[in-house]
Scaffold this active site. Structure first.
Site, PDB file in Angstrom:
ATOM      1  N   ASP A  24       0.722  -1.179   0.012  1.00 19.95           N
ATOM      2  CA  ASP A  24       0.055  -0.143  -0.184  1.00 19.95           C
ATOM      3  C   ASP A  24       0.779   1.297   0.034  1.00 19.95           C
ATOM      4  O   ASP A  24       0.453   2.178   0.692  1.00 19.95           O
ATOM      5  CB  ASP A  24      -0.779   0.005   1.058  1.00 19.95           C
ATOM      6  CG  ASP A  24      -1.986  -1.134   1.066  1.00 19.95           C
ATOM      7  OD1 ASP A  24      -1.912  -1.917   0.220  1.00 19.95           O
ATOM      8  OD2 ASP A  24      -2.736  -1.331   2.156  1.00 19.95           O
ATOM      9  N   LYS A 129      -6.723  -4.725  -3.229  1.00 20.64           N
ATOM     10  CA  LYS A 129      -7.197  -5.295  -1.919  1.00 20.64           C
ATOM     11  C   LYS A 129      -8.500  -4.668  -1.374  1.00 20.64           C
ATOM     12  O   LYS A 129      -8.191  -3.519  -1.121  1.00 20.64           O
ATOM     13  CB  LYS A 129      -6.130  -5.895  -0.864  1.00 20.64           C
ATOM     14  CG  LYS A 129      -5.394  -4.548  -0.284  1.00 20.64           C
ATOM     15  CD  LYS A 129      -4.219  -5.417   0.429  1.00 20.64           C
ATOM     16  CE  LYS A 129      -3.569  -4.432   1.352  1.00 20.64           C
ATOM     17  NZ  LYS A 129      -4.316  -3.636   2.100  1.00 20.64           N
ATOM     18  N   CYS A 162      -2.063  -2.558   7.707  1.00 19.94           N
ATOM     19  CA  CYS A 162      -2.026  -3.484   6.558  1.00 19.94           C
ATOM     20  C   CYS A 162      -0.785  -4.298   6.502  1.00 19.94           C
ATOM     21  O   CYS A 162      -1.093  -5.365   6.234  1.00 19.94           O
ATOM     22  CB  CYS A 162      -2.099  -2.770   5.388  1.00 19.94           C
ATOM     23  SG  CYS A 162      -3.914  -1.920   5.201  1.00 19.94           S
TER      24      CYS A 162
HETATM   25  C1  C5J Z   1      -3.032   0.707   5.475  1.00 16.82           C
HETATM   26  C2  C5J Z   1      -4.776   1.783   6.749  1.00 16.82           C
HETATM   27  N1  C5J Z   1      -2.692   0.293   4.369  1.00 16.82           N
HETATM   28  N2  C5J Z   1      -4.094   2.386   7.593  1.00 16.82           N
HETATM   29  N3  C5J Z   1      -4.512   1.221   5.703  1.00 16.82           N
HETATM   30  O1  C5J Z   1      -2.534   0.325   6.628  1.00 16.82           O
HETATM   31  O2  C5J Z   1      -5.961   2.299   6.708  1.00 16.82           O
END
Ligand code: C5J
Length: 221
Positions: A24, A129, A162
């Site tokens: 991400d 995702k 994540c």
């Molecule tokens: C991730 C989030 N990628 N913190 N998303 O950690 O909402």
């Protein structure tokens, strides 16, 4: 085979069985005006890991090993976004709302893109995702199985959300998991430290942790 100096103890890796998963590293989490910023977070903390993450990706590419990128995002009709997720928190813009980089966390919008410095190369796997974990509602497990992968190195954001969720999913599926400590970050530095401590405790109950230098050194060897 190569040995990576790691916490809580060294890990032996097999090049044919290892892949990098970069979680991400999207504009929506890292740049002003995105999802992370709408939740009131300081996104500059996350920007700081871009150079180390780039070195880690380069190390895998140089060694000819798979690099897999993930993006947390939803379909434009939001059918894959549980209302409970969209309603959570008090962001200034919710998932699907129009923002300065397009609709927040929606596939195909500029904000859902991976930051330019870490852009996937043609041929690299990119997993979209809808959840925090990269195995939930995605083909990641099948792709790893097809490639014969049993060891995963993790980088990306955020460490305790994540990244940690995906490492736990992977650990439960039997993968050996190693987190690159300077190629992951949280909006809350104390959460990053706690997540790494939790996962490496009890003899690597979820996985190992090592620096980018330690990992790349072993890959280059
Ligand atoms: C991730 C989030 N990628 N913190 N998303 O950690 O909402």
């Amino acid at each position: 085979m190569a040995v990576i100096k790691a916490r809580p103890f060294d890990i032996t890796i097999t090049p044919e069985k290892i892949a990098l998963v970069v979680i991400d590293m999207q504009r929506d989490f890292i740049e002003p005006g995105g999802f992370g910023a709408t939740l009131g977070n300081d996104v500059t903390l996350l920007q700081a890991i871009i150079p180390a993450t780039a070195r880690l990706i380069d190390g895998f590419r140089r060694a000819g090993l798979p690099v897999i990128h993930t993006r947390e995002c939803h379909a434009p009709d939001l059918l894959d976004c549980p209302p409970a997720k969209r309603a959570r928190g008090k962001p200034s813009l919710r998932i699907g709302d129009p923002g300065p980089m397009g609709r927040i966390l929606i596939a195909g919008e500029d904000g859902a893109d991976i930051v330019a410095a870490l852009a996937p190369l043609p041929g690299e796997t990119v997993i979209d995702k809808p959840g925090k974990g990269a195995f939930y509602a995605t083909p990641l497990g099948d792709i790893l199985q097809e490639k014969g992968i049993s060891q995963l190195v993790f980088a990306g954001v955020t460490t305790e959300v994540c990244v940690q969720t995906t490492m736990r999913e992977a650990n439960d599926r039997g993968y050996e998991c190693l987190l690159a400590t300077d190629a992951t970050e949280s909006y809350f530095p104390e959460f990053k430290k706690a997540a790494i401590d939790m996962m490496t405790a009890q003899g690597a109950i979820v996985g190992w942790a090592a620096t980018v230098d330690q990992i790349v050194e072993a890959l280059d060897a």
